[in-house]
Scaffold this active site. Structure first.
Site, short mmCIF file in Angstrom:
data_model
loop_
_atom_site.label_atom_id
_atom_site.label_comp_id
_atom_site.label_asym_id
_atom_site.label_seq_id
_atom_site.Cartn_x
_atom_site.Cartn_y
_atom_site.Cartn_z
N SER A 166 -71.44 -130.59 -50.20
CA SER A 166 -72.59 -130.41 -49.30
C SER A 166 -73.68 -129.62 -50.00
O SER A 166 -73.40 -128.75 -50.84
CB SER A 166 -72.14 -129.67 -48.04
OG SER A 166 -73.25 -129.24 -47.26
N TYR A 215 -67.22 -123.50 -43.52
CA TYR A 215 -67.60 -124.83 -43.99
C TYR A 215 -68.07 -124.77 -45.44
O TYR A 215 -67.63 -125.57 -46.28
CB TYR A 215 -68.70 -125.38 -43.09
CG TYR A 215 -69.26 -126.72 -43.51
CD1 TYR A 215 -68.57 -127.89 -43.24
CD2 TYR A 215 -70.49 -126.81 -44.17
CE1 TYR A 215 -69.09 -129.12 -43.61
CE2 TYR A 215 -71.01 -128.03 -44.55
CZ TYR A 215 -70.31 -129.18 -44.27
OH TYR A 215 -70.82 -130.40 -44.66
#
Length: 264
Positions: free
Chosen positions: A156, A169
């Site tokens: 990400s 995350y």
């Protein structure tokens, strides 16, 4: 007569994914559905893993509308690692082995760091990282035996900083980058490449956590060099390249597909 392909045709041939068996987690999600359909159009067989039954039905319906073949869908709770491994072993027997693993599934709670318990970190790690480890362990024997394999971990843009309240995350996505490098070094001798793709801020369900969607879109476009939002086709193109023979000399790398947000 010795016929040779032109360089352009050789490149297109090397980009082929026809006949490859792809294990794809989170395959019915925001980016997953469109990329799954793209793989099927390219002649690949896709074992689509997701935990949302309604989304998997929608994926099956979308494939059926186009007459696409080669889709196998399983609704699996990725946090159940033992159950996941047992189901993957059954699936591997059914499809004759997995050629490609794409670890895409993720959960993304959002709140200030001090409000997370250690159990929250462990739950995110279990789905976002540990399930991917199980997928690779299930697929690896077939890849080693045939001397060819592709693994892509979906990281990400958040690992580069700029987002608050996403500590578990971001931690998990950073772990996938580390595993990408470790696996690339270890598996390269068997003809297996391992890379990561770090998508930018794509319009998916994940954006629903933002209270001001229009303001968030402005924030995204201000940071990108390319002044449009990304589309699933952008991710599909990157993934197709990395899992094809055309990328056979690329391993241990993180490809940022983010419109020029992050540059190295």
């Amino acid at each position: 007569m010795n016929l040779q392909l032109s360089p352009a045709k050789e490149t297109l041939s090397a980009m082929s994914i026809s006949g490859k068996v792809i294990l794809y987690t989170g395959a019915a999600g925001g980016l997953g559905t469109d990329t799954t359909l793209s793989f099927l159009r390219g002649g690949a067989r896709v074992v689509a893993i997701d935990n949302d039954e309604s989304k998997t039905r929608a994926l099956l319906d979308a494939a059926a509308r186009e007459g696409l073949k080669g889709l196998t869908v399983r609704v699996i709770d990725l946090s159940d690692l033992l159950g996941l491994r047992a189901e993957l072993d059954r699936l591997t027997g059914e499809v004759g082995g997995i050629d490609v693993v794409i670890n895409n599934a993720a959960i993304y709670p959002s709140k200030p760091f001090e409000e997370y318990g250690i159990e929250d970190f462990q739950a995110v790690q279990r789905v976002n990282v540990d399930a991917g480890i199980v997928c690779v362990q299930a697929a690896l024997p077939h890849m080693r035996k045939q001397g060819w394999g592709r693994i892509v971990n979906i990281s990400s843009v958040t690992v580069y900083g700029g987002w608050a309240n996403l500590a578990p995350y971001v931690q998990s996505k950073g772990a996938l980058v580390g595993l990408t490098r470790a696996w690339a070094r270890e598996f390269g001798a068997y003809g297996i490449t391992v890379n990561a793709v770090a998508p930018g801020a794509f319009p998916t369900d994940a954006e629903k956590i933002h209270p001001d969607p229009e303001g968030y879109t402005r924030f995204v476009l201000e940071h990108q060099a390319v002044k449009r939002r990304g589309s699933p086709a952008d991710i599909a193109a990157a993934l197709t390249f990395l899992i094809s023979d055309a990328a056979g000399f690329i391993t241990g790398q993180t490809l940022n597909v983010d419109g020029g947000w992050v540059m190295h």
